[in-house]
Design an enzyme around this catalytic site. Structure first.
Site, mmCIF file in Angstrom:
data_model
loop_
_atom_site.group_PDB
_atom_site.id
_atom_site.type_symbol
_atom_site.label_atom_id
_atom_site.label_comp_id
_atom_site.label_asym_id
_atom_site.label_seq_id
_atom_site.Cartn_x
_atom_site.Cartn_y
_atom_site.Cartn_z
ATOM 1 N N HIS A 155 33.878 -5.411 4.163
ATOM 2 C CA HIS A 155 34.238 -4.582 3.009
ATOM 3 C C HIS A 155 35.734 -4.700 2.793
ATOM 4 C CE1 HIS A 155 33.719 -1.271 0.090
ATOM 5 N NE2 HIS A 155 34.982 -0.999 0.428
ATOM 6 N N CYS A 156 36.119 -5.105 1.583
ATOM 7 C CA CYS A 156 37.530 -5.320 1.273
ATOM 8 C C CYS A 156 38.016 -4.219 0.325
ATOM 9 C CB CYS A 156 37.744 -6.685 0.635
ATOM 10 S SG CYS A 156 39.461 -6.997 0.167
ATOM 11 N N PRO A 157 38.946 -3.364 0.756
ATOM 12 C CA PRO A 157 39.451 -2.317 -0.134
ATOM 13 C C PRO A 157 40.235 -2.875 -1.310
ATOM 14 C CG PRO A 157 40.731 -2.380 1.898
ATOM 15 C CD PRO A 157 39.568 -3.302 2.098
ATOM 16 N N ASN A 160 37.753 -3.309 -3.726
ATOM 17 C CA ASN A 160 36.917 -2.115 -3.790
ATOM 18 C C ASN A 160 35.434 -2.480 -3.765
ATOM 19 O OD1 ASN A 160 36.354 0.680 -4.021
ATOM 20 N ND2 ASN A 160 36.126 0.509 -6.246
ATOM 21 N N ASN A 161 35.067 -3.367 -2.867
ATOM 22 C CA ASN A 161 33.685 -3.800 -2.806
ATOM 23 C C ASN A 161 33.445 -4.558 -1.512
ATOM 24 O OD1 ASN A 161 31.060 -4.144 -3.620
ATOM 25 N ND2 ASN A 161 31.514 -5.585 -5.282
#
Length: 298
Positions: A155-157, A160-161
């Site tokens: 999950h990559c902030p 945002n996904n």
């Protein structure tokens, strides 16, 4: 005798053991479900910061370095390249953020659905106790998205996904284009400093010399930081694609149960089959064609 860890994984071959009575039927899809967007405050802030930094780089490159330049050909050439790459970077970011990464239908672990699978003796399926879904192979639950994601890498902030089966292409393009514009900006900053040292500082920019120096130093710091970060992330993603092993699978050292494919075929699985210029476009969804997404060892 089963180990405690084995018992807690909800492995079964009978619908009753999955306790489907605890799962409500999947909610019907509405018009608001057509676009994927994670309502996570941290991710939204990181996404806004990403766009702000790209626009800041655009401002410094165009208004501080290119417009005041006396060489029109130099300004046009670098302006077209930088703005084109920046546009592709933001488009890739938007696609990575608003594309369903491969979410498993929520709440599909119902008695009817499990019985419809017609499981054979000895065949196992996995149920996620958090989102009440039947987990496909190589799917993992994301605590931020609150869904199980097929071939979830991480999950990559910043987008945002989750990075998963359906949006990994866009994430890789995003890291590549950010690395390219960062490198391009650093090169232009270096040339601009050389030009300003040789000429009068008041003639090499429309801003005052102190303001120009501060703007260029900030851009240099931003470009160097993002060049290192995105270049490393790009290399990590390409290695993960070529080895056909997600970041989570590498971290957990999960046993490989899928057939080994060539590196070129693994690239086609993510970017599309066959190879074309569309691999570099964030507007073209990958066409898998003959490149099977899942091939398992029997």
């Amino acid at each position: 005798m089963k180990s405690p860890a084995h018992r807690t994984r909800d492995i079964e071959r009978q619908a009753g053991y999955l306790r489907p009575e605890h799962c409500a039927p999947p909610p019907p899809r509405t018009g608001s479900d057509t676009m994927w967007f994670i309502r996570d405050s941290c991710g939204i802030v990181c996404g806004v910061i990403t766009w702000f930094l790209v626009f800041y780089a655009e401002f410094v490159v165009v208004f501080v370095m290119l417009l005041p330049a006396k060489n029109v050909a130099y300004s046009l050439f670098n302006g077209v390249i930088f703005n084109g790459l920046a546009f592709l970077a933001l488009a890739s970011h938007a696609k990575a953020m608003c594309t369903d990464p491969g979410a498993v239908p929520k709440g599909n672990a119902t008695k009817e659905f499990i019985e419809s699978l017609q499981l054979k003796p000895g065949q196992v399926v996995y149920k996620c106790p958090k989102c009440c879904s039947i987990k496909p192979d190589r799917a993992h639950h994301c605590s931020v998205c609150k869904r199980c994601i097929k071939k979830m890498d991480h999950h990559c902030p910043w987008v945002n996904n989750c990075v998963g089966e359906n949006n990994q292409k866009y994430f890789v393009l995003f890291t590549m284009y950010i690395a390219l514009i960062s490198f391009h900006a650093l090169m232009m900053v270096a040339f601009h400093f050389v030009f300003c040292f040789e000429e009068d500082w008041t003639k090499c920019s429309n801003f005052s010399p102190p303001s120009t120096v501060i703007l260029l130093i900030l851009l240099c710091f931003e470009g160097l930081l993002f060049l290192i970060f995105t270049a490393v992330m790009f290399g990590t993603q390409v290695h993960s694609i070529c080895t056909d092993e997600t970041g989570i699978e590498q971290l957990k050292k999960e046993e490989r149960r899928w057939a080994k494919k060539s590196k070129w075929l693994n690239m086609k699985v993510v970017f599309g089959h066959p190879f074309s210029i569309a691999w570099l476009s964030p507007f073209t969804p990958p066409d898998h064609g003959k490149a099977d997404v899942y091939q398992y060892i029997v």
